[in-house]
Design an enzyme around this catalytic site. Structure first.
Site, PDB file in Angstrom:
ATOM      1  N   LYS A  14      26.481  13.675 -24.215  1.00 13.16           N
ATOM      2  CA  LYS A  14      26.300  13.336 -22.811  1.00 13.16           C
ATOM      3  C   LYS A  14      25.088  12.431 -22.593  1.00 13.16           C
ATOM      4  CE  LYS A  14      25.486  16.804 -20.036  1.00 13.16           C
ATOM      5  NZ  LYS A  14      24.475  16.860 -18.987  1.00 13.16           N
ATOM      6  N   ARG A  89      26.500  23.080 -10.703  1.00 14.26           N
ATOM      7  CA  ARG A  89      27.014  23.980 -11.738  1.00 14.26           C
ATOM      8  C   ARG A  89      27.990  24.993 -11.150  1.00 14.26           C
ATOM      9  NH1 ARG A  89      24.306  23.272 -16.521  1.00 14.26           N
ATOM     10  NH2 ARG A  89      22.118  22.699 -16.401  1.00 14.26           N
ATOM     11  N   ARG A 123      23.514  20.104 -38.856  1.00 15.15           N
ATOM     12  CA  ARG A 123      22.247  19.388 -38.737  1.00 15.15           C
ATOM     13  C   ARG A 123      21.149  20.019 -39.578  1.00 15.15           C
ATOM     14  NH1 ARG A 123      21.383  19.187 -32.344  1.00 15.15           N
ATOM     15  NH2 ARG A 123      23.034  17.743 -31.750  1.00 15.15           N
ATOM     16  N   ARG A 154      15.837  21.342 -44.238  1.00 14.41           N
ATOM     17  CA  ARG A 154      15.534  22.482 -43.384  1.00 14.41           C
ATOM     18  C   ARG A 154      16.600  22.566 -42.310  1.00 14.41           C
ATOM     19  NH1 ARG A 154       9.704  22.374 -40.905  1.00 14.41           N
ATOM     20  NH2 ARG A 154      10.722  20.759 -39.709  1.00 14.41           N
ATOM     21  N   ARG A 166      27.192  29.705 -26.304  1.00 16.43           N
ATOM     22  CA  ARG A 166      26.694  28.746 -25.323  1.00 16.43           C
ATOM     23  C   ARG A 166      27.872  27.950 -24.731  1.00 16.43           C
ATOM     24  NH1 ARG A 166      23.019  24.567 -27.960  1.00 16.43           N
ATOM     25  NH2 ARG A 166      22.282  26.260 -29.279  1.00 16.43           N
TER      26      ARG A 166
END
Ligand SMILES: [Zn+2]
Length: 209
Positions: A14, A89, A123, A154, A166
């Protein structure tokens, strides 16, 4: 004046598309979170009121957010409208927003949950400079990290369950809102699981109609 509302789950790209919409339309981005933080910091009357709720551990009421938006859209750069990011929202928020400004397009960037999980969970970052890589989409080059130091992989903190919960919260919250805007005939679903340029192209096309 008419404004745009931008929707998209975390990890849907986004931010990148928001930048491009701003460049193409000239509309400023309005993030209610940023505005709230700024009002609190600057101790404006609305900011002081908001701070009382925050300090009491309560949600800042919609009326305060709407008041901030009212002030924001009076500024000269908002004469042709703004691009809302992260607001509304809920349906009541959308209703309140419709009373103070005209929303002409709602753009929803959609990416299947499992694809977002792939994007976020692969990631990791360079332990030396913090540069972010991705197992599949952006692996560390053979020559190592551009900082010249050895990359100790890491992992980013996000694990699959966190990301999924989420996303499910996001869907639960936004689906009534999507339906509300769909009934107004201004809701545009954009397939966000493609090349960045293709996504931007479809968004700009939707904004032209
Ligand atoms: Zn590095």
């Amino acid at each position: 004046m008419s404004s745009i509302v931008l929707f998209g789950p975390p990890g849907a790209g986004k931010g990148t598309q928001a930048e491009r919409i701003m460049t193409s339309t000239g509309l400023p981005q309005v993030s209610t979170g940023d505005m709230l933080r700024a009002a609190v910091k600057d101790q404006t009357p609305t900011g002081i009121e908001a701070k009382e709720y925050m300090e009491a551990g309560k949600l800042v009421p919609d009326s305060i957010i709407i008041e901030l938006i009212k002030q924001r859209i009076k500024l000269p750069d908002a004469v042709n409208g703004v691009m809302f990011d992260g607001f509304p929202r809920t349906v009541p928020q959308a209703e309140a927003l419709s009373e103070i400004t005209d929303v002409s397009h709602v753009i929803a960037i959609e990416v299947p949950d499992e694809r977002i999980v792939d994007r976020i969970c692969g990631r990791y970052s360079c332990a030396s400079c913090g540069l972010v890589f991705h197992e599949t989409f952006n692996p560390v080059p053979k020559s190592g990290c551009s900082c010249g130091n050895f990359v100790e992989k890491r992992r980013a903190d996000d694990n699959k369950d966190t990301v999924l919960s989420r996303l499910s919260a996001y869907h639960e919250q936004t689906s009534p809102l999507a339906e509300w805007y769909e009934n107004l005939g201004i809701f545009h679903r954009i397939n966000g699981d493609r090349e960045i340029d293709l996504i931007s192209h479809d968004i700009l096309l939707a904004l032209e109609n």
